[in-house]
Motif scaffolding. Sequence first.
Motif, mmCIF file in Angstrom:
data_model
loop_
_atom_site.group_PDB
_atom_site.id
_atom_site.type_symbol
_atom_site.label_atom_id
_atom_site.label_comp_id
_atom_site.label_asym_id
_atom_site.label_seq_id
_atom_site.Cartn_x
_atom_site.Cartn_y
_atom_site.Cartn_z
ATOM 1 N N GLN A 16 0.844 -1.190 0.000
ATOM 2 C CA GLN A 16 0.000 0.000 0.000
ATOM 3 C C GLN A 16 0.880 1.241 0.000
ATOM 4 O OE1 GLN A 16 -3.087 -1.833 3.204
ATOM 5 N NE2 GLN A 16 -3.704 0.160 2.413
ATOM 6 N N PHE A 44 0.606 5.309 0.995
ATOM 7 C CA PHE A 44 -0.191 6.253 1.782
ATOM 8 C C PHE A 44 0.417 7.648 1.659
ATOM 9 C CE2 PHE A 44 -2.681 3.228 4.273
ATOM 10 C CZ PHE A 44 -1.873 2.108 4.322
ATOM 11 N N GLN A 94 0.579 10.911 4.179
ATOM 12 C CA GLN A 94 0.265 11.402 5.519
ATOM 13 C C GLN A 94 0.224 12.914 5.482
ATOM 14 O OE1 GLN A 94 2.858 10.311 8.909
ATOM 15 N NE2 GLN A 94 0.967 9.897 10.026
ATOM 16 N N GLN A 122 -3.015 12.290 9.433
ATOM 17 C CA GLN A 122 -3.921 11.301 8.845
ATOM 18 C C GLN A 122 -3.266 10.569 7.686
ATOM 19 O OE1 GLN A 122 -7.744 10.704 9.299
ATOM 20 N NE2 GLN A 122 -6.907 8.905 8.261
ATOM 21 N N LEU A 123 -3.321 9.251 7.714
ATOM 22 C CA LEU A 123 -2.814 8.435 6.611
ATOM 23 C C LEU A 123 -3.947 8.220 5.619
ATOM 24 C CD1 LEU A 123 -0.744 5.776 8.552
ATOM 25 C CD2 LEU A 123 0.154 7.248 6.765
ATOM 26 N N ASN A 125 -5.186 6.577 2.104
ATOM 27 C CA ASN A 125 -4.868 5.504 1.154
ATOM 28 C C ASN A 125 -4.748 6.052 -0.259
ATOM 29 O OD1 ASN A 125 -5.849 4.190 3.545
ATOM 30 N ND2 ASN A 125 -6.140 2.340 2.320
ATOM 31 N N PHE A 181 -2.922 3.846 -2.962
ATOM 32 C CA PHE A 181 -3.023 2.655 -3.791
ATOM 33 C C PHE A 181 -2.849 1.393 -2.953
ATOM 34 C CE2 PHE A 181 -3.140 4.604 -7.886
ATOM 35 C CZ PHE A 181 -2.329 5.722 -7.814
ATOM 36 N N PHE A 185 4.279 7.187 2.412
ATOM 37 C CA PHE A 185 4.742 5.924 2.965
ATOM 38 C C PHE A 185 4.372 4.765 2.056
ATOM 39 C CE2 PHE A 185 6.418 6.989 7.032
ATOM 40 C CZ PHE A 185 5.685 8.059 7.519
ATOM 41 N N LEU A 233 1.374 -4.985 8.457
ATOM 42 C CA LEU A 233 2.044 -4.048 7.562
ATOM 43 C C LEU A 233 3.358 -3.576 8.170
ATOM 44 C CD1 LEU A 233 -0.692 -1.623 6.158
ATOM 45 C CD2 LEU A 233 0.660 -3.286 4.876
ATOM 46 N N PHE A 245 6.135 -0.642 7.513
ATOM 47 C CA PHE A 245 6.268 0.632 6.818
ATOM 48 C C PHE A 245 7.725 0.985 6.576
ATOM 49 C CE2 PHE A 245 2.111 2.844 6.873
ATOM 50 C CZ PHE A 245 1.369 1.922 7.575
ATOM 51 N N GLY A 246 7.960 1.692 5.469
ATOM 52 C CA GLY A 246 9.239 2.350 5.303
ATOM 53 C C GLY A 246 9.279 3.629 6.125
ATOM 54 N N LYS A 247 10.397 4.344 6.031
ATOM 55 C CA LYS A 247 10.542 5.583 6.791
ATOM 56 C C LYS A 247 9.915 6.773 6.088
ATOM 57 C CE LYS A 247 14.508 4.335 9.583
ATOM 58 N NZ LYS A 247 15.827 4.732 10.097
#
Lengths: 108, 114
Positions: free
Chosen positions: A33, A35, A37, A42-43, A45, A47, A86, A96, A98-100
């Motif tokens: 996914q 995101f 932010q 707020q994250l 969506n 894709f 993200f 999930l 997450f990357g940084k």
Amino acid sequence: GIQVEQSPPDLILQEGANSTLRCNFSDSVNNLQWFHQNPWGQLINLFYIPSGTKQNGRLSATTVATERYSLLYISSSQTTDSGVYFCAVCSGNTPLVFGKGTRLSVIA
Amino acid sequence: DTGVSQDPRHKITKRGQNVTFRCDPISEHNRLYWYRQTLGQGPEFLTYFQNEAQLEKSRLLSNRFSAERPKGSFSTLEIQRTEQGDSAMYLCASSFDRGRDEQYFGPGTRLTVT
């Protein structure tokens, strides 16, 4: 566990410019996914794209699962695109990871 | 569909106090997740529920943290004896486990421990 690396970490664009954000992951995934932010945390969506290519307006994404990377394209950037992007993946039944993130600043 | 909601949005507490956060998932979503995000980092997984069953807990979830999801609907996350290191954004997400486990996030609860 699975590792996620995003690049670049920071990006400054002039309004109207295009950009490509990259996400590399260390293992096969069944969920990926992207995101956005916003400044309030707020994250949002963008894709759900474990493989293939999708487009939504000025944004598009491509995931090449066999080569373990995904790309997010932003065209004709606007100031409202600013924020942190993200990539997050999961493999099997894992949560999930997450990357940084990539921090994008679009300047008018 | 009103999205994932969280309450409160902000919480300031003194070290040593207990705090509780609530998350209401998207209706009909059977999976509910808690994540924690500190400044400059991506969210990190804490725990998740499938219906009312807590299926996985991260090693980040110390014994001061407890989460519940009674009746498989809303969830609460409690932190006992808060420490300054607990200051973070606490995010809740939900998904519908039918092949496509796309997670949707709430607005988060920002905790500041003074």
